[in-house]
Structures are given as structure tokens and as C-alpha cells.
Design a protein around this motif. Structure first.
Motif, short mmCIF file in Angstrom:
data_model
loop_
_atom_site.label_atom_id
_atom_site.label_comp_id
_atom_site.label_asym_id
_atom_site.label_seq_id
_atom_site.Cartn_x
_atom_site.Cartn_y
_atom_site.Cartn_z
N CYS A 169 43.78 -35.18 30.50
CA CYS A 169 44.37 -33.87 30.21
C CYS A 169 43.96 -33.42 28.80
O CYS A 169 43.79 -34.25 27.91
CB CYS A 169 45.89 -33.96 30.27
SG CYS A 169 46.54 -34.62 31.82
N ALA A 213 43.69 -29.47 26.14
CA ALA A 213 43.88 -28.03 26.01
C ALA A 213 42.81 -27.31 26.83
O ALA A 213 41.65 -27.72 26.84
CB ALA A 213 43.80 -27.61 24.54
N THR A 214 43.21 -26.25 27.51
CA THR A 214 42.27 -25.52 28.36
C THR A 214 41.08 -24.97 27.57
O THR A 214 39.98 -24.87 28.09
CB THR A 214 42.96 -24.34 29.08
OG1 THR A 214 43.57 -23.50 28.11
CG2 THR A 214 43.98 -24.83 30.07
N TYR A 229 50.44 -21.84 20.63
CA TYR A 229 50.67 -22.55 21.89
C TYR A 229 49.35 -22.81 22.58
O TYR A 229 48.47 -21.95 22.64
CB TYR A 229 51.57 -21.74 22.82
CG TYR A 229 53.01 -21.74 22.37
CD1 TYR A 229 53.83 -22.83 22.65
CD2 TYR A 229 53.53 -20.67 21.67
CE1 TYR A 229 55.16 -22.85 22.24
CE2 TYR A 229 54.86 -20.68 21.25
CZ TYR A 229 55.66 -21.77 21.53
OH TYR A 229 56.95 -21.78 21.12
N ASP A 235 47.64 -24.15 26.22
CA ASP A 235 47.79 -24.50 27.63
C ASP A 235 47.09 -25.83 27.85
O ASP A 235 46.15 -26.18 27.15
CB ASP A 235 47.15 -23.44 28.52
CG ASP A 235 47.83 -22.08 28.41
OD1 ASP A 235 48.96 -22.02 27.88
OD2 ASP A 235 47.22 -21.09 28.86
N ARG A 236 47.56 -26.58 28.85
CA ARG A 236 47.01 -27.92 29.12
C ARG A 236 46.51 -27.98 30.55
O ARG A 236 47.22 -27.63 31.49
CB ARG A 236 48.10 -28.96 28.89
CG ARG A 236 47.70 -30.38 29.24
CD ARG A 236 48.90 -31.28 29.02
NE ARG A 236 48.69 -32.61 29.52
CZ ARG A 236 48.71 -33.69 28.76
NH1 ARG A 236 48.96 -33.60 27.49
NH2 ARG A 236 48.52 -34.87 29.30
N VAL A 237 45.27 -28.45 30.71
CA VAL A 237 44.69 -28.62 32.03
C VAL A 237 44.67 -30.11 32.37
O VAL A 237 44.44 -30.95 31.49
CB VAL A 237 43.26 -28.01 32.12
CG1 VAL A 237 42.30 -28.68 31.15
CG2 VAL A 237 42.72 -28.07 33.55
N THR A 280 47.03 -26.27 35.61
CA THR A 280 47.24 -25.92 34.21
C THR A 280 48.72 -25.71 33.95
O THR A 280 49.41 -25.07 34.76
CB THR A 280 46.46 -24.63 33.86
OG1 THR A 280 45.07 -24.88 34.07
CG2 THR A 280 46.69 -24.22 32.42
N VAL A 281 49.19 -26.25 32.85
CA VAL A 281 50.55 -26.02 32.39
C VAL A 281 50.44 -25.07 31.21
O VAL A 281 49.78 -25.38 30.21
CB VAL A 281 51.24 -27.33 31.96
CG1 VAL A 281 52.64 -27.05 31.42
CG2 VAL A 281 51.29 -28.32 33.12
N ARG A 282 51.07 -23.91 31.34
CA ARG A 282 51.00 -22.91 30.28
C ARG A 282 51.90 -23.32 29.12
O ARG A 282 52.96 -23.91 29.32
CB ARG A 282 51.41 -21.54 30.82
CG ARG A 282 50.46 -21.04 31.89
CD ARG A 282 50.88 -19.72 32.49
NE ARG A 282 52.20 -19.86 33.09
CZ ARG A 282 53.11 -18.89 33.13
NH1 ARG A 282 52.86 -17.72 32.61
NH2 ARG A 282 54.27 -19.09 33.70
N CYS A 283 51.46 -22.99 27.90
CA CYS A 283 52.24 -23.24 26.68
C CYS A 283 52.76 -24.68 26.64
O CYS A 283 53.91 -24.93 26.31
CB CYS A 283 53.38 -22.26 26.53
SG CYS A 283 52.83 -20.57 26.31
N PHE A 284 51.90 -25.64 26.96
CA PHE A 284 52.30 -27.04 27.02
C PHE A 284 52.66 -27.59 25.64
O PHE A 284 53.57 -28.40 25.50
CB PHE A 284 51.15 -27.88 27.62
CG PHE A 284 51.45 -29.35 27.64
CD1 PHE A 284 52.23 -29.88 28.65
CD2 PHE A 284 50.97 -30.20 26.65
CE1 PHE A 284 52.52 -31.24 28.67
CE2 PHE A 284 51.26 -31.54 26.66
CZ PHE A 284 52.04 -32.07 27.68
#
Length: 184
Positions: free
Chosen positions: A132, A134-135, A165, A167-169, A154-158
Motif C-alpha cells: 500500500c 499514497a496514490t 491528506y 489517499d492510499r491505494v 483506494t481509501v480516500r484521505c487515509f
């Protein structure tokens, strides 16, 4: 201790207390590039902080709950890679990694991840490996993509890092997919 060859110039090996100063210098010299994506440089202010990290990773290894190792290239530490945890019930783990900017583009992380995947699936008999990031971390995303991982979501604002902030992929590979994948 443990040492595994990546290529003729590179290997991975457990971090030991004697590596604390060299590891701290690498982090300190690469602080700006690493902290763009990871928080730990913000908490690594002195050599004792790297000693504590080494102590934590050796304790995690002893507890059978993940560990980090150093990545060496031409006799110098270049970065680190690790299993963040082991979920023995679900038979999965997540691989994390970072590399000094000075060692980017040599394939070190991709080759080290490949060794970690082989160990996870063949020796530990895990069913899933995740990676995982950051996008927007394009260089890091290229590693699981090169290795044949599937993008899972993807989790937004992880994470809130350095005033913004991220996002996490998540990328994942199942043991069956790894076994069916042609080996290079």
C-alpha cells in the motif's frame, strides 16, 4: 545473521544495533524525499531513534509479528524493506519499503519485494501479500505493478502527512496468482 542476495552488488540483511549510525545518516540525508510519503523521518531526530527502531523490529521478529531488514548496495545501506505484520489467522501480510533517493532506479526495491514475496508464499505459507502507498506516489506504485499485483482499491484521505491528506491505494497478490505467474 540472515543475509539474502538481491544481485551481485546488493543484498538484504537484518538490521543490527551496529547499523544505527549508518541508518540514521541515510535517513537524515534523505529526509526530504522520504518524508514526502512516509512519516517516520519526522520522528527520527537522532541515532538513538534508529536504535529504538532496530530494537522494535528485532522484537517484532522474535514475536513472529513482522520485521524490517536493510537493503545494502555496494556495501552501503540504501534503504529498508519489511513485513509490517503477520496476520496468521488470515495468512496475510503487508510489505513496506523505502529507499534513499541516491539508490532509486536500480531495481533494488522490486528485487527485494520479489524475495519477500517468495519467502511469504513458499516458506511462511501465507495466502496474500499486500503493498500500500499514497496514490500520488507513482514511483512506489510501479513496484507492485511490475510484480503483477492487482490494484484492489483506494481509501480516500487515509493519512494526514505534512499538512495534507493523502489517499492510499492497496495492491494485492494471492498465493495462487503468484504460483501461476511465470518466474523470471
Amino acid at each position: 545473521m540472515f543475509k539474502s542476495i538481491i544481485d551481485q552488488d546488493s543484498y538484504i540483511s537484518f538490521l543490527e544495533y551496529r547499523h544505527a549510525e549508518e541508518l540514521f545518516e541515510l535517513i537524515d540525508n534523505s529526509r526530504d524525499s522520504i518524508r514526502e510519503w512516509l512519516d517516520f523521518p519526522n520522528h527520527t531526530h537522532e541515532i538513538n531513534d534508529t536504535r529504538k527502531f532496530i530494537e522494535r523490529t528485532l522484537s517484532s521478529f522474535a514475536a513472529n509479528n513482522g520485521y524490517w531488514v536493510g537493503i545494502w548496495h555496494k556495501g552501503r545501506i540504501a534503504g529498508s524493506i519489511g513485513y509490517l505484520y503477520f496476520d496468521w489467522h488470515s495468512k496475510k501480510t503487508e510489505i513496506g519499503y523505502w529507499l534513499s533517493k541516491d539508490y532509486e532506479g536500480l531495481g533494488l526495491v522490486t528485487k527485494a519485494c520479489s524475495l519477500f514475496m517468495k519467502y511469504a508464499f513458499e516458506e511462511l505459507k501465507l495466502n496474500k501479500v499486500e503493498i500500500c502507498m499514497a496514490t500520488s506516489n507513482i514511483r512506489s506504485r510501479a513496484v507492485p505493478e511490475r510484480l503483477g499485483f492487482k490494484e484492489e482499491g483506494t481509501v480516500r484521505c487515509f493519512e494526514f502527512l505534512n499538512g495534507k491528506y493523502l489517499d492510499r491505494v492497496t495492491y494485492g497478490m494471492i498465493g495462487e496468482e503468484w504460483r501461476e505467474k511465470p518466474k523470471v
